[in-house]
Enzyme design. Structure first.
Site, PDB file in Angstrom:
ATOM      1  N   THR A 147      54.691 -23.687   3.408  1.00 32.05           N
ATOM      2  CA  THR A 147      55.653 -23.224   2.401  1.00 32.05           C
ATOM      3  C   THR A 147      57.061 -23.183   2.989  1.00 32.05           C
ATOM      4  OG1 THR A 147      53.955 -21.940   1.268  1.00 32.05           O
ATOM      5  CG2 THR A 147      56.227 -21.300   0.856  1.00 32.05           C
ATOM      6  N   GLU A 174      54.073 -12.231   2.488  1.00 29.83           N
ATOM      7  CA  GLU A 174      54.710 -13.514   2.149  1.00 29.83           C
ATOM      8  C   GLU A 174      55.884 -13.794   3.083  1.00 29.83           C
ATOM      9  OE1 GLU A 174      52.652 -15.031   0.703  1.00 29.83           O
ATOM     10  OE2 GLU A 174      53.037 -15.297  -1.421  1.00 29.83           O
TER      11      GLU A 174
HETATM   12  N1  HSE Z   1      57.501 -20.005  -5.256  1.00 28.25           N
HETATM   13  C1  HSE Z   1      56.991 -20.320  -3.955  1.00 28.25           C
HETATM   14  C2  HSE Z   1      57.485 -21.699  -3.559  1.00 28.25           C
HETATM   15  C3  HSE Z   1      55.500 -20.299  -4.003  1.00 28.25           C
HETATM   16  O1  HSE Z   1      57.376 -22.597  -4.387  1.00 28.25           O
HETATM   17  O2  HSE Z   1      57.984 -21.868  -2.450  1.00 28.25           O
HETATM   18  C4  HSE Z   1      54.842 -20.623  -2.703  1.00 28.25           C
HETATM   19  O3  HSE Z   1      53.429 -20.558  -2.909  1.00 28.25           O
END
Ligand code: HSE
Length: 330
Positions: free
Chosen positions: A195, A143
């Site tokens: 993201t 991530e």
């Molecule tokens: N919690 C993260 C965001 C998840 O919302 O940026 C990304 O899939």
């Protein structure tokens, strides 16, 4: 954390063993629980296969058209495996083949599926010497490659299955939550939202009055899930912090949310960092009706999209004997 294989002893590798897995898509945030809540779904999923290789290190083979990096440090699955290998004897090498069926940048945990699937598959080759929490710890490195930040709200449900609460990330404290039967409708407008971009537009400070609303909703959602109280789940699927900022990146968002609820959905919102939108329903018939609503709205906007009606996946990464290769990507 103490590793369970002796780092100083060469490990006896079975070169004939092959592990195949399906790593499920996940919906992070669950609207009000930014970075702390998420659930896994039964469709779509990535397919991956791992085996030991003679030379130490990692070889990545992409069996899809996404052209993702094969350099392990730049590949999310590679980064997760590298973190795991720091706690393994140095003679170990893996060959990983990835067939992505979850489109990168879709908002349903594509990077998490690759990272979590890779370490879960490797762990089986290693006779499950690491715990699920260890696997989450390793996979979060994927991530970091994808979004610049370690977050576990896609990784944890991908590995544990079901709905998970990340009470703390450093140190990791993951709580698996029970949930009543729920049907999930997901629509993926065919645009990409990174993201890292969706995180960079967020405000770093919140007003106390907004924080109070958010706490109420998170607590309400968790209580609703544990008590199988559908009405409470629906009332709690509200987000006053993130959605107002991010929803402007998603065409038709307000209309889809409002009309899905009119069609009977309990509620929903942005899936992860978007652009996918998810809605929860009590029955499959309602979830199908919601898919029709989403389809109609995006047809009117002349925006290509895919819809899924699925359910919560309670097993997380699944070990399989063979692959069904014809699934369409989300
Ligand atoms: N919690 C993260 C965001 C998840 O919302 O940026 C990304 O899939």
């Amino acid at each position: 954390m103490e590793n369970k294989l002796d780092l100083n002893s060469p490990y006896e590798m079975d070169f004939s063993a092959i592990v195949k897995v399906q790593a499920p898509a996940t919906v992070a945030n669950m609207v009000c629980g930014f970075d702390i809540l998420g659930f896994a779904v039964n469709e779509p999923y990535d397919q991956m296969q791992i085996r030991f290789q003679e030379k130490p290190g990692i070889t990545i083979i992409n069996d899809d058209d996404y052209n993702l990096p094969t350099d392990p440090e730049k590949n999310v699955a590679g980064a997760a495996l590298l973190a795991m290998m720091e706690e393994l004897p140095s003679n170990i090498g893996f060959e990983l083949t990835i067939k992505k069926l979850i489109k990168p940048g879709s908002g349903v945990g594509s990077s998490a599926a690759s990272s979590a699937g890779a370490v879960a598959a490797a762990n089986r080759l290693l006779h499950h010497c690491f715990s699920k929490q260890d696997l989450v710890r390793f996979a979060m490195n994927g991530e970091k490659v994808a979004s610049g930040v370690k977050h576990a709200d896609n990784i944890a449900p991908c590995i544990y299955g079901g709905v998970t609460l990340i009470r703390s990330i450093f140190p990791l404290d993951i709580v698996a939550l029970t949930a009543p039967p729920l049907f999930v409708t997901i629509v993926h407008p065919q645009i990409e939202v990174k993201t890292s971009d969706a995180r960079s537009i967020l405000q770093q400070k919140v007003l106390l009055k907004d924080a109070i609303k958010q706490w109420g909703n998170i607590a309400g959602l968790v209580a609703g899930l544990l008590q199988s109280d559908y009405a409470l789940i629906g009332r709690s699927l509200e987000d006053v912090l993130i959605e107002p900022v991010r929803s402007i990146l998603i065409p038709g968002f307000d209309q889809i949310k409002a009309q899905s609820k009119e069609a009977g959905a309990l509620g929903g919102g942005i899936s992860g960092s978007g652009p996918s939108i998810f809605m929860l329903s009590e029955t499959e018939a309602t979830a199908q009706k919601v898919a029709g609503v989403m389809h109609q709205i995006y047809n009117n906007l002349k925006l290509d999209h895919h819809t899924y009606v699925t359910t919560i996946n309670h097993s997380g990464v699944r070990f399989v004997d063979s692959f069904i290769t014809e699934d369409a990507a989300l």
